[in-house]
Design a protein around this motif. Structure first.
Motif, PDB file in Angstrom:
ATOM      1  N   SER A 164      57.689  48.250  62.425  1.00 55.57           N
ATOM      2  CA  SER A 164      57.448  47.166  63.381  1.00 55.57           C
ATOM      3  C   SER A 164      56.148  47.391  64.140  1.00 55.57           C
ATOM      4  O   SER A 164      55.795  48.521  64.475  1.00 55.57           O
ATOM      5  N   THR A 165      55.461  46.274  64.428  1.00 58.08           N
ATOM      6  CA  THR A 165      54.314  46.325  65.344  1.00 58.08           C
ATOM      7  C   THR A 165      54.696  45.681  66.675  1.00 58.08           C
ATOM      8  O   THR A 165      53.837  45.196  67.410  1.00 58.08           O
ATOM      9  N   GLY A 166      55.987  45.665  66.974  1.00 59.95           N
ATOM     10  CA  GLY A 166      56.454  45.173  68.269  1.00 59.95           C
ATOM     11  C   GLY A 166      56.358  46.265  69.315  1.00 59.95           C
ATOM     12  O   GLY A 166      55.457  47.097  69.294  1.00 59.95           O
ATOM     13  N   GLY A 167      57.319  46.306  70.219  1.00 61.11           N
ATOM     14  CA  GLY A 167      57.298  47.348  71.244  1.00 61.11           C
ATOM     15  C   GLY A 167      56.061  47.268  72.106  1.00 61.11           C
ATOM     16  O   GLY A 167      55.624  46.189  72.514  1.00 61.11           O
ATOM     17  N   TYR A 168      55.458  48.439  72.351  1.00 60.42           N
ATOM     18  CA  TYR A 168      54.269  48.519  73.202  1.00 60.42           C
ATOM     19  C   TYR A 168      53.001  48.696  72.375  1.00 60.42           C
ATOM     20  O   TYR A 168      52.062  49.371  72.814  1.00 60.42           O
ATOM     21  N   LEU A 187      55.564  46.768  54.734  1.00 65.24           N
ATOM     22  CA  LEU A 187      56.238  45.549  55.178  1.00 65.24           C
ATOM     23  C   LEU A 187      56.349  45.611  56.695  1.00 65.24           C
ATOM     24  O   LEU A 187      56.978  46.524  57.241  1.00 65.24           O
ATOM     25  N   VAL A 188      55.758  44.633  57.385  1.00 65.28           N
ATOM     26  CA  VAL A 188      55.628  44.697  58.838  1.00 65.28           C
ATOM     27  C   VAL A 188      56.490  43.634  59.506  1.00 65.28           C
ATOM     28  O   VAL A 188      56.242  42.427  59.342  1.00 65.28           O
ATOM     29  N   THR A 189      57.494  44.062  60.250  1.00 67.22           N
ATOM     30  CA  THR A 189      58.262  43.140  61.059  1.00 67.22           C
ATOM     31  C   THR A 189      57.637  43.053  62.446  1.00 67.22           C
ATOM     32  O   THR A 189      56.869  43.937  62.843  1.00 67.22           O
ATOM     33  N   ASP A 190      57.961  41.983  63.188  1.00 65.66           N
ATOM     34  CA  ASP A 190      57.289  41.724  64.479  1.00 65.66           C
ATOM     35  C   ASP A 190      55.776  41.750  64.263  1.00 65.66           C
ATOM     36  O   ASP A 190      55.024  42.332  65.052  1.00 65.66           O
ATOM     37  N   PRO A 211      47.664  44.691  50.273  1.00 71.97           N
ATOM     38  CA  PRO A 211      47.717  43.961  51.545  1.00 71.97           C
ATOM     39  C   PRO A 211      49.090  44.130  52.198  1.00 71.97           C
ATOM     40  O   PRO A 211      50.117  44.149  51.518  1.00 71.97           O
ATOM     41  N   VAL A 212      49.087  44.266  53.513  1.00 70.34           N
ATOM     42  CA  VAL A 212      50.363  44.336  54.222  1.00 70.34           C
ATOM     43  C   VAL A 212      51.058  42.979  54.133  1.00 70.34           C
ATOM     44  O   VAL A 212      50.414  41.941  53.965  1.00 70.34           O
ATOM     45  N   ILE A 213      52.373  42.998  54.243  1.00 75.44           N
ATOM     46  CA  ILE A 213      53.163  41.776  54.137  1.00 75.44           C
ATOM     47  C   ILE A 213      53.836  41.501  55.471  1.00 75.44           C
ATOM     48  O   ILE A 213      54.441  42.391  56.079  1.00 75.44           O
ATOM     49  N   ASP A 214      53.726  40.257  55.928  1.00 71.72           N
ATOM     50  CA  ASP A 214      54.432  39.796  57.123  1.00 71.72           C
ATOM     51  C   ASP A 214      55.907  39.663  56.758  1.00 71.72           C
ATOM     52  O   ASP A 214      56.328  38.670  56.163  1.00 71.72           O
ATOM     53  N   PHE A 215      56.681  40.649  57.095  1.00 69.95           N
ATOM     54  CA  PHE A 215      58.087  40.749  56.696  1.00 69.95           C
ATOM     55  C   PHE A 215      58.895  39.542  57.174  1.00 69.95           C
ATOM     56  O   PHE A 215      59.681  38.958  56.419  1.00 69.95           O
ATOM     57  N   ASP A 216      58.699  39.139  58.418  1.00 67.51           N
ATOM     58  CA  ASP A 216      59.514  38.083  59.023  1.00 67.51           C
ATOM     59  C   ASP A 216      59.257  36.719  58.390  1.00 67.51           C
ATOM     60  O   ASP A 216      60.145  35.867  58.357  1.00 67.51           O
ATOM     61  N   ALA A 217      58.052  36.490  57.891  1.00 68.18           N
ATOM     62  CA  ALA A 217      57.694  35.188  57.325  1.00 68.18           C
ATOM     63  C   ALA A 217      57.877  35.129  55.817  1.00 68.18           C
ATOM     64  O   ALA A 217      57.685  34.081  55.211  1.00 68.18           O
ATOM     65  N   ASP A 218      58.272  36.244  55.212  1.00 69.49           N
ATOM     66  CA  ASP A 218      58.317  36.344  53.757  1.00 69.49           C
ATOM     67  C   ASP A 218      59.672  35.901  53.219  1.00 69.49           C
ATOM     68  O   ASP A 218      60.697  36.531  53.489  1.00 69.49           O
ATOM     69  N   ASP A 219      59.679  34.820  52.432  1.00 67.57           N
ATOM     70  CA  ASP A 219      60.927  34.279  51.898  1.00 67.57           C
ATOM     71  C   ASP A 219      61.195  34.747  50.470  1.00 67.57           C
ATOM     72  O   ASP A 219      62.188  34.341  49.858  1.00 67.57           O
ATOM     73  N   ALA A 220      60.310  35.597  49.933  1.00 69.34           N
ATOM     74  CA  ALA A 220      60.520  36.118  48.584  1.00 69.34           C
ATOM     75  C   ALA A 220      61.617  37.186  48.605  1.00 69.34           C
ATOM     76  O   ALA A 220      61.859  37.827  49.631  1.00 69.34           O
ATOM     77  N   VAL A 221      62.270  37.366  47.465  1.00 68.82           N
ATOM     78  CA  VAL A 221      63.196  38.491  47.290  1.00 68.82           C
ATOM     79  C   VAL A 221      62.417  39.544  46.521  1.00 68.82           C
ATOM     80  O   VAL A 221      62.177  39.406  45.313  1.00 68.82           O
ATOM     81  N   ARG A 222      61.989  40.571  47.217  1.00 65.78           N
ATOM     82  CA  ARG A 222      61.126  41.597  46.633  1.00 65.78           C
ATOM     83  C   ARG A 222      61.972  42.795  46.216  1.00 65.78           C
ATOM     84  O   ARG A 222      62.745  43.319  47.009  1.00 65.78           O
TER      85      ARG A 222
END
Length: 538
Positions: free
Chosen positions: A244-248, A277-280, A300-311
């Motif tokens: 995650s790139t959330g938090g602080y 795979l990056v959430t937040d 390339p990094v993948i936006d985990f939350d926006a990704d609708d593929a089944v990887r």
């Protein structure tokens, strides 16, 4: 070939047949023109179908998945060699023509194109690649769909650390980002079996801050209940790491200690053959770290939350391994990594020139470089110009870094690496010490208010593992601007720990956000002279 079979079957039987025999070259020419070329084209098509994943070694497969462009180039070269071999046999008989037998696909990048763009242009293109979320696009981490899927999988989790939870799994692992779900298909008997078949992890390295930081981090579900596991829409040949790139992460100290160092500790072992795979997903953070991420992963990094593929992956790790503030404990690292390994990695990722700081020669007029980290809103030096002048008078070449300079991480890393000494009041800016060359010196100005515990854990204790020297300047009651706000008989001065006991928020608002510093120039000059003697030779 048909033309050659026809030719070899005809033999002259008498002189009277000479006229008929003279017609043979014309017939051969007609046959070659109409029959041989289509055979060569069909040969090229046959070659394509014969290139199979099952015939490729592990090393070749890694090379293959690292670049789809290189894969196409390699296959084309194999095709061309076989076609050229066939052409060679009939070279003397084939008529000269401007038509091409098998047209090559365009090369991924010609040498002329590389020369025209230059090294900087290529680096910019690579940086752009490293920050784009794929969301279903095909890249070099993908593998052919005919690669056999493992029949069983294994899940193991570690919840014992106070800093993070981590689950590792391998086999048939299917990931759906939008639902934040990782499916462990056909889990083996020796796998970890969570209650009700599902466990949740917040993949950020500040687990103990349950009610604050971790509430800003999305939960990821890991399940061994594969009855509802979806079919793969994208299959990868490399493992994945979910974080995650959330938090602080907006604070550079937390970016480094909660994200960058743990991510290095977790993903470095794959040597670039890993999908992140990056959430937040925070685009600002991803862009800021583009050089680091580009060095850590080939894809390339993948936006985990926006990704609708089944990887589907051969292995997945959810969560990253964190050991302590701004550090790695080698005994706990899966691969025994150290902070020196991390420094070497940063030096490569940011093309830093100095691995070690060497003493400046006073007799030859050399001046050691001192970097002053400026602060604006709190814990700022009110007499900063006097402090800078004192450092110059001692003999330092002074470099000043304000918040606007620090924003460009790659450029500022080079500035930091060129310096021998870093000076600053306790704060996130000092985190840039990770770019200093080994044997450099860090001077931390500790604010008033019994703040050593926080200052030491952040910027004193990690330094020996990085080969850096620590010097401390502790602010006195006469040097803090709190004396202009509170009377001297207030707990702020008589019992600062009582303020701490009222809670972190109270301590933070008074001692970290509520004061600036007016240092004693005479005392500061004495500290600068000691450091100058240490970083120079006569």
């Amino acid at each position: 070939m048909k033309a050659r079979r026809n030719e070899s079957s005809k033999k002259p039987r008498c002189g009277g047949a000479a006229a008929a025999w003279l017609l043979v070259p014309l017939l051969v020419l007609i046959v070659l023109k109409t029959d041989s070329l289509p055979q060569l084209a069909r040969l090229r098509e046959t070659i394509v179908t014969q290139v199979s994943v099952e015939t490729v070694s592990e090393h070749e497969l890694r090379s293959k998945v690292s670049s789809s462009g290189l894969e196409r180039e390699k296959i084309w070269q194999q095709q061309q060699q076989l076609v050229e071999a066939a052409k060679f046999k009939d070279a003397e008989r084939l008529p000269k023509t401007t038509d091409s037998v098998a047209e090559a696909p365009p090369s991924p990048a010609s040498s002329d194109e590389i020369a025209s763009h230059g090294v900087d242009g290529i680096k910019d293109l690579k940086d752009e690649k490293n920050i784009l979320a794929m969301n279903g696009e095909v890249d070099g981490s993908l593998r052919n769909s005919d690669v056999a899927t493992p029949r069983s999988s294994k899940l193991s989790c570690n919840f014992s650390s106070e800093r993070m939870d981590v689950c590792a799994m391998d086999g048939d692992i299917r990931v759906h980002g939008k639902s934040a779900t990782v499916y462990v298909v056909a889990a083996s008997n020796d796998s970890y079996r969570p209650e009700n078949g599902t466990v949740t992890i917040r993949p950020y390295s500040r687990k103990w801050e349950i009610s604050t930081t971790m509430q800003m981090v999305r939960e990821v579900r890991v399940t061994t209940d594969d009855t509802a596991a979806p079919q793969c829409t994208v299959t990868h040949a490399v493992p994945a790491v979910v974080f995650s790139t959330g938090g602080y992460s907006y604070n550079f100290f937390h970016t480094m200690t909660d994200l960058v160092i743990p991510l290095f500790n977790t993903a470095r072992e794959y040597d670039g053959h890993v999908q992140l795979l990056v959430t937040d997903f925070d685009r600002t953070t991803i862009f800021k770290l583009r050089h680091f991420l580009g060095k850590l992963s080939d894809f390339p990094v993948i936006d985990f939350d926006a990704d609708d593929a089944v990887r589907c992956f051969p292995a997945v790790r959810v969560g990253i391994e964190s050991h302590k503030e701004l550090g790695i404990i080698p005994a706990l690292s899966r691969k025994g990594y150290t902070m020196k390994d991390f420094q070497d990695f940063l030096q490569s990722a940011y093309s830093l020139k100095r691995a070690w700081a060497t003493p400046a020669n006073r007799s030859s007029g050399q001046r050691p470089r001192l970097l002053m980290m400026q602060r604006r809103k709190s814990r700022a030096l009110t007499n900063e110009e006097d402090a800078l002048a004192a450092a110059r008078d001692v003999g330092f070449e002074v470099v000043v870094a304000g918040p606007e300079v620090v924003k460009n991480m790659a450029q500022f890393a080079e500035v930091v690496n060129s310096c021998d000494v870093m000076v600053g009041v306790h704060g996130a800016g000092l985190t840039n010490l990770v770019f200093l060359p080994r044997s450099a010196t860090v001077v931390q100005i500790v604010p008033w208010g019994e703040m050593k515990w926080a200052c030491w854990s952040a910027f004193r204790d990690p330094l020996p593992d990085m080969g850096l020297r620590y010097v401390e300047y502790e602010v006195t009651a006469d040097e803090t601007t709190l004396k202009d706000v509170y009377p001297r008989d207030h707990a702020v001065f008589t019992n600062p720990l009582a303020i701490h006991n009222e809670g972190f928020g109270k301590m933070w608002s008074i001692f970290l956000e509520g004061q600036n510093v007016t240092i004693d120039i005479g005392r500061f000059t004495g500290v600068m002279r000691q450091i100058y003697q240490f970083v120079t030779i006569s």
